[in-house]
Write a protein that holds these residues in place. Structure first.
Motif, PDB file in Angstrom:
ATOM      1  N   ALA A  21       5.094  -0.881  -6.783  1.00 27.32           N
ATOM      2  CA  ALA A  21       5.445  -1.949  -5.853  1.00 27.32           C
ATOM      3  C   ALA A  21       4.677  -1.745  -4.556  1.00 27.32           C
ATOM      4  O   ALA A  21       4.742  -0.678  -3.944  1.00 27.32           O
ATOM      5  N   THR A  22       3.924  -2.782  -4.171  1.00 26.28           N
ATOM      6  CA  THR A  22       3.231  -2.808  -2.887  1.00 26.28           C
ATOM      7  C   THR A  22       3.739  -4.017  -2.123  1.00 26.28           C
ATOM      8  O   THR A  22       4.509  -4.838  -2.645  1.00 26.28           O
ATOM      9  N   ILE A  23       3.294  -4.161  -0.880  1.00 28.66           N
ATOM     10  CA  ILE A  23       3.789  -5.234  -0.016  1.00 28.66           C
ATOM     11  C   ILE A  23       2.665  -6.234   0.242  1.00 28.66           C
ATOM     12  O   ILE A  23       1.627  -5.874   0.794  1.00 28.66           O
ATOM     13  N   LYS A  24       2.900  -7.484  -0.173  1.00 32.83           N
ATOM     14  CA  LYS A  24       1.920  -8.539   0.049  1.00 32.83           C
ATOM     15  C   LYS A  24       1.893  -8.920   1.534  1.00 32.83           C
ATOM     16  O   LYS A  24       2.809  -8.576   2.294  1.00 32.83           O
ATOM     17  N   ALA A  25       0.847  -9.641   1.929  1.00 37.12           N
ATOM     18  CA  ALA A  25       0.694 -10.061   3.325  1.00 37.12           C
ATOM     19  C   ALA A  25       1.884 -10.878   3.814  1.00 37.12           C
ATOM     20  O   ALA A  25       2.246 -10.816   4.993  1.00 37.12           O
ATOM     21  N   ASN A  26       2.543 -11.627   2.917  1.00 32.99           N
ATOM     22  CA  ASN A  26       3.698 -12.436   3.324  1.00 32.99           C
ATOM     23  C   ASN A  26       5.002 -11.653   3.320  1.00 32.99           C
ATOM     24  O   ASN A  26       6.073 -12.215   3.544  1.00 32.99           O
ATOM     25  N   GLY A  27       4.933 -10.338   3.031  1.00 34.14           N
ATOM     26  CA  GLY A  27       6.114  -9.486   3.046  1.00 34.14           C
ATOM     27  C   GLY A  27       6.833  -9.363   1.715  1.00 34.14           C
ATOM     28  O   GLY A  27       7.723  -8.533   1.563  1.00 34.14           O
ATOM     29  N   THR A  56      -4.593  -3.007  -4.425  1.00 37.27           N
ATOM     30  CA  THR A  56      -5.488  -2.231  -3.568  1.00 37.27           C
ATOM     31  C   THR A  56      -5.588  -2.871  -2.191  1.00 37.27           C
ATOM     32  O   THR A  56      -5.491  -2.176  -1.174  1.00 37.27           O
ATOM     33  N   ALA A  57      -5.744  -4.173  -2.145  1.00 33.89           N
ATOM     34  CA  ALA A  57      -5.792  -4.884  -0.856  1.00 33.89           C
ATOM     35  C   ALA A  57      -4.480  -4.703  -0.105  1.00 33.89           C
ATOM     36  O   ALA A  57      -4.481  -4.463   1.120  1.00 33.89           O
ATOM     37  N   ASN A  58      -3.362  -4.781  -0.813  1.00 36.04           N
ATOM     38  CA  ASN A  58      -2.061  -4.585  -0.175  1.00 36.04           C
ATOM     39  C   ASN A  58      -1.955  -3.197   0.432  1.00 36.04           C
ATOM     40  O   ASN A  58      -1.482  -3.031   1.564  1.00 36.04           O
ATOM     41  N   LEU A  59      -2.397  -2.179  -0.316  1.00 37.22           N
ATOM     42  CA  LEU A  59      -2.288  -0.795   0.166  1.00 37.22           C
ATOM     43  C   LEU A  59      -3.245  -0.506   1.321  1.00 37.22           C
ATOM     44  O   LEU A  59      -2.942   0.320   2.177  1.00 37.22           O
ATOM     45  N   ARG A  60      -4.373  -1.183   1.362  1.00 39.77           N
ATOM     46  CA  ARG A  60      -5.282  -1.003   2.499  1.00 39.77           C
ATOM     47  C   ARG A  60      -4.663  -1.583   3.774  1.00 39.77           C
ATOM     48  O   ARG A  60      -4.865  -1.072   4.859  1.00 39.77           O
ATOM     49  N   ARG A  61      -3.888  -2.645   3.614  1.00 40.70           N
ATOM     50  CA  ARG A  61      -3.239  -3.284   4.757  1.00 40.70           C
ATOM     51  C   ARG A  61      -1.948  -2.557   5.163  1.00 40.70           C
ATOM     52  O   ARG A  61      -1.648  -2.394   6.333  1.00 40.70           O
ATOM     53  N   ASP A  62      -1.179  -2.128   4.151  1.00 46.20           N
ATOM     54  CA  ASP A  62       0.118  -1.483   4.394  1.00 46.20           C
ATOM     55  C   ASP A  62       0.280  -0.393   3.344  1.00 46.20           C
ATOM     56  O   ASP A  62       0.498  -0.704   2.165  1.00 46.20           O
TER      57      ASP A  62
END
Length: 143
Positions: A21-27, A56-62
Motif C-alpha cells: 500500500a502506497t499513498i496516491k497524490a490525492n491521498g 514507484t511514483a507514489n513512493l518518490r513523493r511520499d
C-alpha cells in the motif's frame, strides 16, 4: 479467538506474495501485489519494482508504505509499516544499483542461473529496489 503465540514477523518472512500500500497524490491508497523478501536481521522488507509504475511514483513523493500478507489458508494476516528508500534504476549492469537488486535476489531466492542475464534485465526493465524499514508490525491468527 486469536492465537496468542502468533508471530506476525514470521508470517511476513515466510510469505512470497503480499499487497503493498502506497499513498496516491490525492491521498487515497494505491494497492499493488508484490513479491517481498523480509530480512529480519535488519528489519527491512525488500521488493523489486519498476521505475515507471504508480507505486514507484507514489513512493518518490511520499515514502510511507505498508505491506500486508495473508497465510495460505486465509486465517492469519500480518502488516508491516514503515518508510521506504528507493535504489535505482541503474544504467550499468555492474553498478551499485543493480548490485543491490542482485543482493535482494540472493536473499529472496538464492543463486540465479545466469547473473549476467539477470543484471542486464534489471537495467532493461528499469528495476528499482524498494527497502521498507519496518517501524511497526501487527497481525492476527484467527484459527
Amino acid at each position: 479467538m486469536t492465537d496468542s503465540s502468533f508471530d506476525p514477523r514470521q508470517l511476513i518472512a515466510s510469505t512470497r506474495i503480499g499487497v503493498l500500500a502506497t499513498i496516491k497524490a490525492n491521498g487515497m491508497p494505491q494497492l499493488s501485489p508484490v513479491t517481498p523478501w523480509y530480512d529480519r536481521t535488519t528489519e527491512t522488507i525488500y521488493v523489486s519494482i519498476t521505475a515507471n509504475r504508480a507505486k514507484t511514483a507514489n513512493l518518490r513523493r511520499d515514502p510511507r508504505a505498508a505491506l500486508e500478507v495473508t497465510s495460505p489458508d486465509g486465517w492469519a494476516w500480518a502488516t508491516a509499516e514503515g518508510t521506504v528508500t528507493l535504489t535505482g534504476p541503474g544504467d550499468d549492469p555492474n553498478g551499485p544499483e543493480v548490485q543491490a537488486l542482485v543482493d535482494y535476489y540472493r536473499g529472496a531466492a538464492g543463486e540465479h542461473p545466469d547473473w549476467d542475464e539477470y543484471r542486464q534485465v534489471m537495467v532493461d526493465d528499469r528495476r528499482v529496489l524498494m527497502a521498507l524499514a519496518v517501524d511497526h508490525v501487527y497481525g492476527a491468527k484467527l484459527r
